[in-house]
Enzyme design. Sequence first.
Site, short mmCIF file in Angstrom:
data_model
loop_
_atom_site.label_atom_id
_atom_site.label_comp_id
_atom_site.label_asym_id
_atom_site.label_seq_id
_atom_site.Cartn_x
_atom_site.Cartn_y
_atom_site.Cartn_z
N LYS A 154 -15.02 -2.73 -44.66
CA LYS A 154 -14.89 -1.45 -44.82
C LYS A 154 -13.42 -1.79 -44.96
O LYS A 154 -12.72 -1.41 -43.34
CB LYS A 154 -15.28 -0.23 -44.14
CG LYS A 154 -14.91 1.05 -44.57
CD LYS A 154 -14.92 1.92 -42.74
CE LYS A 154 -13.78 1.98 -42.10
NZ LYS A 154 -12.34 2.55 -43.02
N GLU A 229 -12.30 -8.28 -32.36
CA GLU A 229 -10.67 -8.32 -31.89
C GLU A 229 -10.19 -7.04 -31.51
O GLU A 229 -9.82 -6.37 -32.38
CB GLU A 229 -10.31 -9.14 -33.63
CG GLU A 229 -10.92 -10.39 -33.73
CD GLU A 229 -10.56 -11.77 -32.77
OE1 GLU A 229 -9.67 -11.59 -31.88
OE2 GLU A 229 -11.19 -12.63 -33.35
N CYS A 263 -1.59 -6.72 -32.57
CA CYS A 263 -2.24 -7.14 -31.76
C CYS A 263 -1.70 -8.23 -31.06
O CYS A 263 -1.54 -8.07 -29.15
CB CYS A 263 -3.89 -7.20 -32.46
SG CYS A 263 -4.02 -8.77 -33.10
N GLU A 356 -1.04 -0.50 -24.51
CA GLU A 356 -0.70 -0.74 -25.83
C GLU A 356 0.17 0.30 -27.10
O GLU A 356 -0.20 0.97 -27.21
CB GLU A 356 -1.69 -1.31 -26.66
CG GLU A 356 -1.66 -2.14 -27.55
CD GLU A 356 -2.88 -3.00 -28.92
OE1 GLU A 356 -4.21 -2.09 -28.62
OE2 GLU A 356 -2.54 -3.52 -29.50
#
Length: 453
Positions: A154, A229, A263, A356
């Site tokens: 997906k 992750e 990331c 982040e």
Amino acid sequence: MTVYTVINPATEQPVTEVAQADVGQADAAIERAARAHEAWRKVAPGDRARLLRSFAAAVDAHIDELAALEIAGSGHPVGQARWEAGHVRDVLLYYSAAPERLTGQQIPVAGGLDVTFREPVGVVGLIVPWNFPMPILSWGMAPALAAGCAVIAKPAEMTPLTAIRIGELALEAGVPEGVFQVLPGKGSVVGRRLVDHPLVRKIVFTGSTEVGQQIMAGCARQVKRLTLELGGKSANIVFADADIEKAAATAPYAVFDNAGQDCCARSRILVQASVLDKFMGLLETAVKAVKVGNPAADDTEMGPLISAAHRAHVASYVPEGAPVAFRGSAPDGPGFWFPPTVLAPVSTGSPAYTEEIFGPVVTVTPFADEDEAIALANDTPYGLSGSIWTGNVGRAIRVARGVEAGNLSVNSHSSVRYWTPFGGFKQSGLGRELGPQAVDAFTEIKNVFIATE
Ligand code: NAD
């Protein structure tokens, strides 16, 4: 039928419309995958390997087409987009060597023969984020297919185009129908159905830590296998004994690559106080030299952010009066542009330092000594990557062992090679992808005892 309009982030113009699967279509795809899995797991290892090599060749023959789709749909600079398509080929080729090497053990026992098998785990649901649509797709897809699993991928709502094309290339290369399906749709619909459906036996999720936590809770209900992750807030630690010129010249690319939507972005630069002024002077020159602009131009180093909403989110970390030390440039006019931005001095409690940002914003913080550098690097719930710059081998090793992160580099910023393991400590993830062991994560060990007496 609902459709999603993919927008070119560099022009704000619509690219195409993509039909979004509903729960019924997700269920049908999962049932198709379960049937395909039964046949795929029985394909002889050498034949499965050959099909993966054909799939890799099909990707290789379409690198420019895939790169063009990623430029239009995600705003990735052309050099990066070509690299990403080539990476999919390389990951497929690497894991195409796995089927014939999926060996078990023979364990000494009395009265018989004891052997272990690595059985494919079953249908895998692969949920992909928008920041690296091609590489992250390949990290789950290739080892899962090699292990004998059927895969439903997906893609993220905003960036489905390359995954859809790669799904077509798999079929053209002879991968049997139903073995690898790409199912565009909403996370809350298709993603959630993959997590909830009992015929899906493993979820591979890359995305935000917040959604990862929900997925982990969902998988717990069925004790479903899971790889995560998640986010990061990695440190780039520069010691006074390092090659300061090289550390400063490379620091922008360690955080502004992919416009900071990475990331692994080293979004906290920690610099030994005695070289702070020298480092900042060199960093300013490097940041101002980053080429931000048209993703289709060969010399572009940084493109736009993915969407207007994401740009507004990134901008919220640089409010009026924020401590901007210096900035690079970005085009005016249409496109979700945001200039490379360096914040200093920043308090260690401010959101720009702790959260982040996922955009081209970096903070610079001084430290006194090795212990303080490690403490600052580890003062975060994340633990994905990081860099250490020093001329002292012993210090490099001590700090690399001290930083709680899965992927560290010394006097370099590289962290992703498909043949080395990748993943996070703490809230950056669970499990590892890539490297020699990745196929194991798509298998269950079965022990069989055969009596000889
Ligand atoms: P996201 O969590 O919003 O979405 C990721 C994927 O999950 C998308 O496909 C989305 O549709 C789907 N999803 C959303 N809600 C869902 C639900 N309830 N159930 C199932 N699926 C659902 O993340 P994003 O904004 O697309 O990606 C950015 C994040 O990904 C950042 O935090 C970044 O650090 C992280 N990331 C991590 C890595 C890594 O390897 N550690 C790599 C790339 C990105």
